[in-house]
Design a protein around this motif. Structure first.
Motif, PDB file in Angstrom:
ATOM      1  N   GLN A  73       0.827  -1.210   0.000  1.00 51.63           N
ATOM      2  CA  GLN A  73       0.000   0.000   0.000  1.00 51.63           C
ATOM      3  C   GLN A  73       0.858   1.255   0.000  1.00 51.63           C
ATOM      4  OE1 GLN A  73      -3.330  -0.086  -0.325  1.00 51.63           O
ATOM      5  NE2 GLN A  73      -3.211  -2.319  -0.392  1.00 51.63           N
ATOM      6  N   LYS A  74       2.081   1.113   0.508  1.00 51.18           N
ATOM      7  CA  LYS A  74       2.996   2.252   0.558  1.00 51.18           C
ATOM      8  C   LYS A  74       3.521   2.524  -0.842  1.00 51.18           C
ATOM      9  CE  LYS A  74       4.698   2.070   5.262  1.00 51.18           C
ATOM     10  NZ  LYS A  74       5.889   2.123   6.080  1.00 51.18           N
ATOM     11  N   LYS A  75       3.444   3.761  -1.255  1.00 51.76           N
ATOM     12  CA  LYS A  75       3.914   4.124  -2.593  1.00 51.76           C
ATOM     13  C   LYS A  75       5.431   4.254  -2.631  1.00 51.76           C
ATOM     14  CE  LYS A  75      -0.131   4.173  -4.287  1.00 51.76           C
ATOM     15  NZ  LYS A  75      -0.561   2.915  -4.811  1.00 51.76           N
ATOM     16  N   SER A  76       6.009   4.719  -1.521  1.00 55.65           N
ATOM     17  CA  SER A  76       7.457   4.933  -1.478  1.00 55.65           C
ATOM     18  C   SER A  76       8.070   4.032  -0.402  1.00 55.65           C
ATOM     19  CB  SER A  76       7.760   6.398  -1.161  1.00 55.65           C
ATOM     20  OG  SER A  76       9.146   6.601  -1.042  1.00 55.65           O
ATOM     21  N   LEU A  77       8.653   2.939  -0.835  1.00 62.98           N
ATOM     22  CA  LEU A  77       9.306   2.020   0.097  1.00 62.98           C
ATOM     23  C   LEU A  77      10.751   2.442   0.317  1.00 62.98           C
ATOM     24  CD1 LEU A  77       7.857  -1.308  -1.312  1.00 62.98           C
ATOM     25  CD2 LEU A  77       7.274  -0.228   0.852  1.00 62.98           C
ATOM     26  N   PRO A  78      11.315   2.178   1.531  1.00 67.05           N
ATOM     27  CA  PRO A  78      12.692   2.591   1.825  1.00 67.05           C
ATOM     28  C   PRO A  78      13.709   1.957   0.873  1.00 67.05           C
ATOM     29  CG  PRO A  78      11.625   1.636   3.778  1.00 67.05           C
ATOM     30  CD  PRO A  78      10.695   1.467   2.639  1.00 67.05           C
ATOM     31  N   ARG A  79      14.695   2.756   0.511  1.00 65.72           N
ATOM     32  CA  ARG A  79      15.754   2.282  -0.388  1.00 65.72           C
ATOM     33  C   ARG A  79      17.096   2.470   0.299  1.00 65.72           C
ATOM     34  NH1 ARG A  79      14.318   1.198  -5.568  1.00 65.72           N
ATOM     35  NH2 ARG A  79      12.203   1.738  -6.139  1.00 65.72           N
ATOM     36  N   THR A  80      18.080   1.683  -0.157  1.00 69.75           N
ATOM     37  CA  THR A  80      19.429   1.802   0.391  1.00 69.75           C
ATOM     38  C   THR A  80      20.149   2.949  -0.298  1.00 69.75           C
ATOM     39  OG1 THR A  80      20.409   0.326  -1.234  1.00 69.75           O
ATOM     40  CG2 THR A  80      19.558  -0.687   0.776  1.00 69.75           C
ATOM     41  N   GLY A  81      21.194   3.438   0.338  1.00 68.84           N
ATOM     42  CA  GLY A  81      22.000   4.496  -0.264  1.00 68.84           C
ATOM     43  C   GLY A  81      22.794   3.987  -1.448  1.00 68.84           C
ATOM     44  N   LEU A 134      10.800  -4.829   6.108  1.00 67.91           N
ATOM     45  CA  LEU A 134      10.222  -6.150   6.339  1.00 67.91           C
ATOM     46  C   LEU A 134       8.929  -6.051   7.154  1.00 67.91           C
ATOM     47  CD1 LEU A 134      13.496  -8.154   6.994  1.00 67.91           C
ATOM     48  CD2 LEU A 134      12.076  -8.213   4.930  1.00 67.91           C
ATOM     49  N   THR A 135       8.881  -5.145   8.099  1.00 64.82           N
ATOM     50  CA  THR A 135       7.669  -4.929   8.887  1.00 64.82           C
ATOM     51  C   THR A 135       6.539  -4.429   7.995  1.00 64.82           C
ATOM     52  OG1 THR A 135       8.980  -4.471  10.864  1.00 64.82           O
ATOM     53  CG2 THR A 135       6.708  -3.695  10.876  1.00 64.82           C
ATOM     54  N   ALA A 136       6.873  -3.543   7.071  1.00 66.47           N
ATOM     55  CA  ALA A 136       5.859  -3.020   6.146  1.00 66.47           C
ATOM     56  C   ALA A 136       5.314  -4.110   5.227  1.00 66.47           C
ATOM     57  CB  ALA A 136       6.451  -1.875   5.324  1.00 66.47           C
ATOM     58  N   LEU A 137       6.106  -5.132   4.946  1.00 64.71           N
ATOM     59  CA  LEU A 137       5.706  -6.190   4.013  1.00 64.71           C
ATOM     60  C   LEU A 137       5.145  -7.442   4.685  1.00 64.71           C
ATOM     61  CD1 LEU A 137       8.784  -6.046   1.607  1.00 64.71           C
ATOM     62  CD2 LEU A 137       6.521  -5.016   1.240  1.00 64.71           C
ATOM     63  N   GLN A 138       5.224  -7.536   6.007  1.00 60.12           N
ATOM     64  CA  GLN A 138       4.903  -8.793   6.680  1.00 60.12           C
ATOM     65  C   GLN A 138       3.444  -9.227   6.568  1.00 60.12           C
ATOM     66  OE1 GLN A 138       5.881  -8.763  10.832  1.00 60.12           O
ATOM     67  NE2 GLN A 138       4.671  -6.955  11.272  1.00 60.12           N
ATOM     68  N   ASP A 139       2.539  -8.307   6.288  1.00 60.45           N
ATOM     69  CA  ASP A 139       1.136  -8.696   6.125  1.00 60.45           C
ATOM     70  C   ASP A 139       0.828  -9.185   4.708  1.00 60.45           C
ATOM     71  OD1 ASP A 139       0.579  -8.067   8.771  1.00 60.45           O
ATOM     72  OD2 ASP A 139       0.050  -5.988   8.304  1.00 60.45           O
ATOM     73  N   LEU A 140       1.784  -9.014   3.793  1.00 62.79           N
ATOM     74  CA  LEU A 140       1.566  -9.388   2.398  1.00 62.79           C
ATOM     75  C   LEU A 140       1.986 -10.826   2.091  1.00 62.79           C
ATOM     76  CD1 LEU A 140       2.924  -6.118   0.742  1.00 62.79           C
ATOM     77  CD2 LEU A 140       0.542  -6.705   1.275  1.00 62.79           C
ATOM     78  N   HIS A 141       2.909 -11.342   2.900  1.00 56.17           N
ATOM     79  CA  HIS A 141       3.453 -12.685   2.651  1.00 56.17           C
ATOM     80  C   HIS A 141       4.134 -13.140   3.943  1.00 56.17           C
ATOM     81  CE1 HIS A 141       6.033 -15.823   0.857  1.00 56.17           C
ATOM     82  NE2 HIS A 141       5.127 -15.860  -0.108  1.00 56.17           N
TER      83      HIS A 141
END
Length: 169
Positions: free
Chosen positions: A91-99, A111-118
């Protein structure tokens, strides 16, 4: 004598005499205290945590549908986003990216943001938590034990904030 002169020049001589010197015997007493640890129980705990890590790894491989190095961010990224396409389901449009190279992050927040998806992100989070406990606390304490005891070395000048710090452990 050179140190004494410098302390006086910088107006620190009184602090040295009132605070630092009296603390030395206190630290010596603190270092003389030892905590008895049951090495066998700690080793059993390490083995149990190791077995749990293997179970989590097998579970991760099962839900991913393939084997991969569980601690490899590149392989995990490929499974989560290349194979499972979880970034498209989020649902988040902007997911965190590495430098580095602007890859999608494999951080705890991601991973917390994605844990409900899979189920895989939740398994990875648990794996990391158990691994941290095992390596830092259980195996770390085992490495610091001497003859069934643990005692710390205290540093009076180890931090910039002026607090005491300890090492081993």
């Amino acid at each position: 004598m050179d140190l004494c002169s410098k302390l006086k020049v910088y107006g620190l001589w009184q602090l040295f005499c009132i605070l630092e010197l009296p603390l030395i015997p206190v630290l010596a007493v603190m270092e003389s205290y030892h905590i008895r640890v049951d090495k066998e129980k700690l080793e059993r705990t390490s083995a149990l945590l190791g077995a749990h890590l293997k179970e989590l790894e097998q579970e991760a491989h099962f839900v991913a549908g393939e084997q991969f190095l569980i601690m490899s961010n590149n392989q995990l990224r490929e499974i989560l986003f290349g194979k499972l396409k979880l970034h498209l389901l989020s649902q988040k449009k902007s997911l965190p990216r590495t430098g580095l190279r602007e890859h999608l992050s494999m951080s705890e927040a991601m991973l917390t943001a994605l844990q409900d998806l899979h189920p895989l992100p939740k398994i990875i989070l648990e794996y990391r938590q158990v691994r941290k406990i095992k390596s830092t606390f259980v195996d770390g304490l085992l490495a610091c034990m001497k003859k069934g005891f643990i005692s710390s070395t205290w540093n009076q000048t180890g931090t910039v904030t002026g607090r005491l710090s300890a090492k081993h452990p």
